[in-house]
Design a protein around this motif. Structure first.
Motif, PDB file in Angstrom:
ATOM      1  N   THR A  13      30.288  83.228  77.311  1.00  0.00           N
ATOM      2  CA  THR A  13      30.724  84.201  78.338  1.00  0.00           C
ATOM      3  C   THR A  13      30.952  85.399  77.268  1.00  0.00           C
ATOM      4  OG1 THR A  13      33.096  83.207  78.311  1.00  0.00           O
ATOM      5  CG2 THR A  13      31.407  82.584  79.758  1.00  0.00           C
ATOM      6  N   SER A  14      31.729  86.374  77.770  1.00  0.00           N
ATOM      7  CA  SER A  14      31.920  87.688  76.993  1.00  0.00           C
ATOM      8  C   SER A  14      33.098  87.131  75.967  1.00  0.00           C
ATOM      9  CB  SER A  14      32.602  88.720  77.995  1.00  0.00           C
ATOM     10  OG  SER A  14      34.001  88.100  78.666  1.00  0.00           O
ATOM     11  N   THR A  15      33.239  88.309  74.941  1.00  0.00           N
ATOM     12  CA  THR A  15      34.186  87.916  73.865  1.00  0.00           C
ATOM     13  C   THR A  15      35.242  88.907  74.049  1.00  0.00           C
ATOM     14  OG1 THR A  15      32.970  89.750  72.546  1.00  0.00           O
ATOM     15  CG2 THR A  15      32.185  87.199  72.386  1.00  0.00           C
ATOM     16  N   ALA A  16      36.421  88.455  73.256  1.00  0.00           N
ATOM     17  CA  ALA A  16      37.566  89.214  73.263  1.00  0.00           C
ATOM     18  C   ALA A  16      37.996  89.459  71.626  1.00  0.00           C
ATOM     19  CB  ALA A  16      38.707  88.819  73.805  1.00  0.00           C
ATOM     20  N   PHE A  17      38.434  90.560  71.168  1.00  0.00           N
ATOM     21  CA  PHE A  17      38.934  90.965  69.905  1.00  0.00           C
ATOM     22  C   PHE A  17      40.282  90.339  69.510  1.00  0.00           C
ATOM     23  CE2 PHE A  17      35.565  93.868  70.575  1.00  0.00           C
ATOM     24  CZ  PHE A  17      34.883  93.801  69.435  1.00  0.00           C
ATOM     25  N   VAL A  18      40.262  89.897  68.285  1.00  0.00           N
ATOM     26  CA  VAL A  18      41.760  89.279  67.863  1.00  0.00           C
ATOM     27  C   VAL A  18      42.344  90.272  67.236  1.00  0.00           C
ATOM     28  CG1 VAL A  18      42.582  87.727  66.367  1.00  0.00           C
ATOM     29  CG2 VAL A  18      40.633  86.868  67.424  1.00  0.00           C
ATOM     30  N   LYS A  19      43.661  90.503  67.600  1.00  0.00           N
ATOM     31  CA  LYS A  19      44.758  91.730  67.003  1.00  0.00           C
ATOM     32  C   LYS A  19      44.908  91.118  65.548  1.00  0.00           C
ATOM     33  CE  LYS A  19      46.628  92.362  71.463  1.00  0.00           C
ATOM     34  NZ  LYS A  19      47.740  92.168  72.265  1.00  0.00           N
ATOM     35  N   ALA A  20      45.425  92.187  65.006  1.00  0.00           N
ATOM     36  CA  ALA A  20      45.789  91.990  63.538  1.00  0.00           C
ATOM     37  C   ALA A  20      46.898  91.003  63.237  1.00  0.00           C
ATOM     38  CB  ALA A  20      46.190  93.490  62.870  1.00  0.00           C
ATOM     39  N   ASP A  21      47.701  90.758  64.215  1.00  0.00           N
ATOM     40  CA  ASP A  21      48.740  89.698  64.012  1.00  0.00           C
ATOM     41  C   ASP A  21      47.955  88.340  64.590  1.00  0.00           C
ATOM     42  OD1 ASP A  21      48.486  89.594  66.874  1.00  0.00           O
ATOM     43  OD2 ASP A  21      50.481  90.317  67.224  1.00  0.00           O
ATOM     44  N   GLY A  22      46.862  88.160  64.697  1.00  0.00           N
ATOM     45  CA  GLY A  22      45.995  87.017  64.972  1.00  0.00           C
ATOM     46  C   GLY A  22      46.193  86.542  66.472  1.00  0.00           C
ATOM     47  N   THR A  23      46.613  87.337  67.368  1.00  0.00           N
ATOM     48  CA  THR A  23      46.896  86.901  68.765  1.00  0.00           C
ATOM     49  C   THR A  23      45.506  87.488  69.528  1.00  0.00           C
ATOM     50  OG1 THR A  23      48.197  88.759  69.103  1.00  0.00           O
ATOM     51  CG2 THR A  23      49.396  86.685  68.816  1.00  0.00           C
ATOM     52  N   PHE A  24      45.369  87.005  70.743  1.00  0.00           N
ATOM     53  CA  PHE A  24      44.416  87.591  71.489  1.00  0.00           C
ATOM     54  C   PHE A  24      44.694  87.491  73.052  1.00  0.00           C
ATOM     55  CE2 PHE A  24      42.880  83.574  70.697  1.00  0.00           C
ATOM     56  CZ  PHE A  24      42.423  82.996  71.884  1.00  0.00           C
ATOM     57  N   SER A  25      44.228  88.199  73.879  1.00  0.00           N
ATOM     58  CA  SER A  25      44.227  87.927  75.182  1.00  0.00           C
ATOM     59  C   SER A  25      42.663  87.714  75.707  1.00  0.00           C
ATOM     60  CB  SER A  25      44.923  89.193  76.071  1.00  0.00           C
ATOM     61  OG  SER A  25      46.314  89.245  75.581  1.00  0.00           O
ATOM     62  N   TYR A  26      42.522  86.716  76.721  1.00  0.00           N
ATOM     63  CA  TYR A  26      41.317  86.487  77.314  1.00  0.00           C
ATOM     64  C   TYR A  26      41.402  86.368  78.796  1.00  0.00           C
ATOM     65  CZ  TYR A  26      36.663  85.100  77.249  1.00  0.00           C
ATOM     66  OH  TYR A  26      35.034  84.969  77.581  1.00  0.00           O
ATOM     67  N   TYR A  27      40.984  87.014  79.699  1.00  0.00           N
ATOM     68  CA  TYR A  27      41.052  86.845  81.087  1.00  0.00           C
ATOM     69  C   TYR A  27      39.777  85.876  81.578  1.00  0.00           C
ATOM     70  CZ  TYR A  27      41.125  87.497  86.110  1.00  0.00           C
ATOM     71  OH  TYR A  27      41.223  87.367  87.404  1.00  0.00           O
ATOM     72  N   ALA A  28      39.876  84.754  81.810  1.00  0.00           N
ATOM     73  CA  ALA A  28      38.924  83.584  82.094  1.00  0.00           C
ATOM     74  C   ALA A  28      38.770  83.263  83.500  1.00  0.00           C
ATOM     75  CB  ALA A  28      38.947  82.590  81.185  1.00  0.00           C
ATOM     76  N   LYS A  29      39.607  83.740  84.586  1.00  0.00           N
ATOM     77  CA  LYS A  29      39.704  83.332  85.879  1.00  0.00           C
ATOM     78  C   LYS A  29      38.183  83.311  86.456  1.00  0.00           C
ATOM     79  CE  LYS A  29      42.234  83.641  90.251  1.00  0.00           C
ATOM     80  NZ  LYS A  29      42.980  84.176  91.074  1.00  0.00           N
ATOM     81  N   SER A  30      37.437  84.374  86.101  1.00  0.00           N
ATOM     82  CA  SER A  30      36.204  84.601  86.894  1.00  0.00           C
ATOM     83  C   SER A  30      34.914  83.561  86.200  1.00  0.00           C
ATOM     84  CB  SER A  30      35.752  85.929  86.671  1.00  0.00           C
ATOM     85  OG  SER A  30      35.564  86.449  85.451  1.00  0.00           O
ATOM     86  N   ALA A  31      35.356  83.264  84.994  1.00  0.00           N
ATOM     87  CA  ALA A  31      34.532  82.307  84.396  1.00  0.00           C
ATOM     88  C   ALA A  31      34.478  80.856  84.708  1.00  0.00           C
ATOM     89  CB  ALA A  31      34.480  82.425  82.829  1.00  0.00           C
ATOM     90  N   ILE A  32      35.985  80.544  84.962  1.00  0.00           N
ATOM     91  CA  ILE A  32      36.168  79.097  85.095  1.00  0.00           C
ATOM     92  C   ILE A  32      36.306  78.842  86.669  1.00  0.00           C
ATOM     93  CG2 ILE A  32      38.392  77.506  84.940  1.00  0.00           C
ATOM     94  CD1 ILE A  32      39.001  78.874  82.559  1.00  0.00           C
ATOM     95  N   THR A  33      35.174  78.080  87.350  1.00  0.00           N
ATOM     96  CA  THR A  33      34.986  77.880  88.489  1.00  0.00           C
ATOM     97  C   THR A  33      35.577  76.644  89.138  1.00  0.00           C
ATOM     98  OG1 THR A  33      32.885  77.166  88.112  1.00  0.00           O
ATOM     99  CG2 THR A  33      33.211  79.674  88.708  1.00  0.00           C
ATOM    100  N   SER A  34      35.796  75.785  88.086  1.00  0.00           N
ATOM    101  CA  SER A  34      36.035  74.301  88.716  1.00  0.00           C
ATOM    102  C   SER A  34      36.753  73.771  87.160  1.00  0.00           C
ATOM    103  CB  SER A  34      34.880  73.537  88.591  1.00  0.00           C
ATOM    104  OG  SER A  34      35.168  71.991  88.981  1.00  0.00           O
ATOM    105  N   LYS A  35      38.003  72.833  87.579  1.00  0.00           N
ATOM    106  CA  LYS A  35      38.618  72.198  86.568  1.00  0.00           C
ATOM    107  C   LYS A  35      38.066  71.054  85.857  1.00  0.00           C
ATOM    108  CE  LYS A  35      41.170  68.759  89.154  1.00  0.00           C
ATOM    109  NZ  LYS A  35      42.423  68.194  89.724  1.00  0.00           N
TER     110      LYS A  35
END
Length: 59
Positions: A13-35
């Motif tokens: 799926t899409s990618t997210a960039f990692v910040k200089a401090d090593g953290t990232f935010s990733y919105y995945a609700k639309s990609a996760i359709t089933s547990k």
């Protein structure tokens, strides 16, 4: 690590960039359709080469 990417049942799926401090935010609700799916977060370098991967648990 410069980017992270979510694989959903083996499909990238899409990618997210990692910040200089090593953290990232990733919105995945639309990609996760089933547990019950197979979800893996992949760490990538600046050239897109895979560095690591971890299974993501969905509750």
């Amino acid at each position: 690590m410069k980017k992270v990417q979510l694989l959903v049942n083996g499909v990238a799926t899409s990618t997210a960039f990692v910040k200089a401090d090593g953290t990232f935010s990733y919105y995945a609700k639309s990609a996760i359709t089933s547990k019950d799916g197979n979800y893996v977060m992949v760490a990538l370098d600046a050239m897109g080469k895979e560095l690591d991967r971890q299974i993501v648990e969905v509750n």
